[in-house]
Design a protein around this motif. Structure first.
Motif, PDB file in Angstrom:
ATOM      1  N   ILE A  38      -5.531   3.604  -3.372  1.00 32.65           N
ATOM      2  CA  ILE A  38      -4.473   3.196  -2.454  1.00 32.65           C
ATOM      3  C   ILE A  38      -3.732   2.018  -3.059  1.00 32.65           C
ATOM      4  N   ASP A  39      -2.421   2.162  -3.217  1.00 27.40           N
ATOM      5  CA  ASP A  39      -1.543   1.076  -3.652  1.00 27.40           C
ATOM      6  C   ASP A  39      -0.604   0.711  -2.515  1.00 27.40           C
ATOM      7  N   HIS A  40      -0.459  -0.588  -2.290  1.00 28.75           N
ATOM      8  CA  HIS A  40       0.470  -1.115  -1.281  1.00 28.75           C
ATOM      9  C   HIS A  40       1.701  -1.625  -2.028  1.00 28.75           C
ATOM     10  N   MET A  41       2.846  -0.971  -1.800  1.00 33.30           N
ATOM     11  CA  MET A  41       4.087  -1.323  -2.498  1.00 33.30           C
ATOM     12  C   MET A  41       4.910  -2.259  -1.606  1.00 33.30           C
ATOM     13  N   GLY A  42       5.088  -3.493  -2.069  1.00 31.44           N
ATOM     14  CA  GLY A  42       5.856  -4.464  -1.290  1.00 31.44           C
ATOM     15  C   GLY A  42       4.993  -5.100  -0.199  1.00 31.44           C
ATOM     16  N   PRO A  43       5.627  -5.640   0.874  1.00 32.70           N
ATOM     17  CA  PRO A  43       7.076  -5.634   1.095  1.00 32.70           C
ATOM     18  C   PRO A  43       7.808  -6.523   0.081  1.00 32.70           C
ATOM     19  N   ALA A  44       8.965  -6.031  -0.373  1.00 36.02           N
ATOM     20  CA  ALA A  44       9.730  -6.742  -1.390  1.00 36.02           C
ATOM     21  C   ALA A  44      11.212  -6.481  -1.170  1.00 36.02           C
ATOM     22  N   GLN A  45      12.019  -7.402  -1.641  1.00 37.64           N
ATOM     23  CA  GLN A  45      13.467  -7.219  -1.660  1.00 37.64           C
ATOM     24  C   GLN A  45      13.871  -6.755  -3.051  1.00 37.64           C
ATOM     25  N   GLN A 113      23.561  -4.093  -3.927  1.00 38.40           N
ATOM     26  CA  GLN A 113      23.116  -4.690  -2.674  1.00 38.40           C
ATOM     27  C   GLN A 113      21.591  -4.787  -2.665  1.00 38.40           C
ATOM     28  N   THR A 114      21.068  -5.785  -1.973  1.00 34.11           N
ATOM     29  CA  THR A 114      19.616  -5.901  -1.835  1.00 34.11           C
ATOM     30  C   THR A 114      19.137  -5.032  -0.678  1.00 34.11           C
ATOM     31  N   PHE A 115      17.899  -4.590  -0.759  1.00 36.84           N
ATOM     32  CA  PHE A 115      17.305  -3.779   0.302  1.00 36.84           C
ATOM     33  C   PHE A 115      15.798  -3.988   0.283  1.00 36.84           C
ATOM     34  N   ALA A 116      15.158  -3.686   1.411  1.00 35.79           N
ATOM     35  CA  ALA A 116      13.714  -3.864   1.539  1.00 35.79           C
ATOM     36  C   ALA A 116      12.983  -2.623   1.044  1.00 35.79           C
ATOM     37  N   MET A 117      11.855  -2.846   0.401  1.00 32.78           N
ATOM     38  CA  MET A 117      10.991  -1.748  -0.074  1.00 32.78           C
ATOM     39  C   MET A 117       9.567  -2.036   0.384  1.00 32.78           C
ATOM     40  N   HIS A 118       8.980  -1.072   1.085  1.00 30.24           N
ATOM     41  CA  HIS A 118       7.628  -1.284   1.606  1.00 30.24           C
ATOM     42  C   HIS A 118       6.983   0.061   1.915  1.00 30.24           C
ATOM     43  N   GLY A 119       5.791   0.279   1.388  1.00 26.35           N
ATOM     44  CA  GLY A 119       5.080   1.512   1.688  1.00 26.35           C
ATOM     45  C   GLY A 119       3.768   1.604   0.936  1.00 26.35           C
ATOM     46  N   TYR A 120       3.197   2.776   0.986  1.00 18.67           N
ATOM     47  CA  TYR A 120       1.898   3.016   0.350  1.00 18.67           C
ATOM     48  C   TYR A 120       1.948   4.294  -0.475  1.00 18.67           C
ATOM     49  N   GLN A 121       1.232   4.260  -1.598  1.00 16.35           N
ATOM     50  CA  GLN A 121       0.943   5.501  -2.308  1.00 16.35           C
ATOM     51  C   GLN A 121      -0.569   5.680  -2.328  1.00 16.35           C
ATOM     52  N   ILE A 122      -0.972   6.873  -1.941  1.00 18.82           N
ATOM     53  CA  ILE A 122      -2.376   7.173  -1.686  1.00 18.82           C
ATOM     54  C   ILE A 122      -2.772   8.402  -2.496  1.00 18.82           C
ATOM     55  N   TRP A 123      -3.918   8.337  -3.167  1.00 17.64           N
ATOM     56  CA  TRP A 123      -4.418   9.486  -3.909  1.00 17.64           C
ATOM     57  C   TRP A 123      -5.554  10.137  -3.125  1.00 17.64           C
ATOM     58  N   VAL A 124      -5.481  11.463  -3.030  1.00 12.88           N
ATOM     59  CA  VAL A 124      -6.505  12.242  -2.351  1.00 12.88           C
ATOM     60  C   VAL A 124      -7.135  13.185  -3.375  1.00 12.88           C
ATOM     61  N   ALA A 125      -8.420  13.049  -3.602  1.00 14.81           N
ATOM     62  CA  ALA A 125      -9.102  13.926  -4.564  1.00 14.81           C
ATOM     63  C   ALA A 125      -9.172  15.345  -4.013  1.00 14.81           C
ATOM     64  N   LEU A 126      -8.989  16.310  -4.900  1.00 12.90           N
ATOM     65  CA  LEU A 126      -9.101  17.717  -4.518  1.00 12.90           C
ATOM     66  C   LEU A 126     -10.558  18.168  -4.526  1.00 12.90           C
ATOM     67  N   PRO A 127     -10.923  19.096  -3.648  1.00 17.86           N
ATOM     68  CA  PRO A 127     -12.263  19.698  -3.741  1.00 17.86           C
ATOM     69  C   PRO A 127     -12.471  20.305  -5.123  1.00 17.86           C
TER      70      PRO A 127
END
Length: 291
Positions: A38-45, A113-127
């Protein structure tokens, strides 16, 4: 903190031109349910020349899930998929036997222009039986994600099954991702609402468990399945995720996930030898670290 819990603090890492906080894996807990990273991206401008630009890189053996609160990411991959992911959408790329992709700030945001960036990238292992499946990309717009209120709680079921509901995105093994916002201080009772291992990622605000407070930027993992009650402070948002653990241990090597160390080494060599499929009209290439 009770000894049946683990508390994780974000560790900072660079992604393109801004910082991300890495929550999983860590030393004492490599996975929660089928989730391996799990990576947490931001919050960042961002803006004014500072954008997300992750060049072409490979994956095997997993699905990547992108979920944003602010900003946009343009996803392109070697299956031919091209999709701008907006806040509340879900992008779900399944690598299977091998895929390459890029993640970039879309062209319409590159206007100075500046803008906000915020979210998550999540890895799910396959069976294990699906680790070598054909790659694919699934996109679920925010309008298709189940959302409801319970008292002062606003709840979205991002993936899987929870609270007696099912999301359009089911993944490939029993799992759940739930986005919860508490307008007022509220006790959340999870008894019979989820199944499997469970972790709480605090996006903003704080939660209290057994008299201990867990703040934004931290993750609380219950070692006992289906923890029953947790108290959310007013104006708190958290991601609840987990599910049934896979029967075999998963190993990670750079961007690769597999039950097999040999398969990880083969993927490494294949990337070095440029044997992975390419994203169309993209000649960028992130070398294997140190390789």
């Amino acid at each position: 903190m009770a000894n049946n819990k683990l508390l994780v603090d974000e560790r900072q890492a660079d992604l393109g031109q801004f910082m991300v906080g890495r929550l999983l894996p860590f030393r004492k807990k490599r996975q929660v349910g089928p989730f391996t990273f799990i990576d947490h991206m931001g919050p960042a401008q961002l803006g004014n020349g500072q954008y997300v630009d992750v060049d072409q890189h490979p994956h095997i053996g997993l699905s990547t899930l992108t979920y944003l609160f602010e900003g946009e990411i343009e996803h392109r991959d070697s299956t031919g998929s091209q999709q701008i992911i907006h806040p509340g959408d879900v992008g779900f790329m399944t690598a299977g036997k091998g895929v390459s992709h890029t993640e970039r700030t879309p062209a319409f945001r590159r206007d100075g222009q500046t803008f906000a960036m915020h979210g998550y990238q999540i890895w799910v292992a396959l069976p294990r039986e699906l680790e070598e499946m054909e790659p694919r990309f699934d996109y679920i717009p925010a309008s298709d994600i189940p959302a409801w209120t319970e008292g002062s709680l606003s709840i979205k079921l991002v993936a899987g099954n929870a609270f007696g509901r099912s999301a359009p995105l089911q993944g490939y093994s029993p799992l759940f991702i739930v986005d919860i916002y508490a307008q007022e201080a509220t006790t959340l009772n999870l008894k019979d609402q989820i199944h499997g291992e469970v972790a709480f990622v605090i996006v903003k605000g704080a939660i209290t468990d057994d008299g201990e407070t867990v703040q934004a930027g931290q993750m609380l993992i219950s070692k006992t399945n289906e923890e029953c009650e947790i108290v959310l402070a007013a104006d708190t948002q958290l991601l609840l995720f987990g599910g049934e653990p896979l029967p075999e241990e998963r190993r990670l090597l750079w961007n690769f996930v597999s039950h097999s160390k040999e398969r990880l080494q083969q993927a490494k060599q294949d990337w070095i030898d440029r044997k992975f499929p390419n994203v169309e009209d993209d000649d960028t290439y992130i070398p294997f670290p140190g390789g």
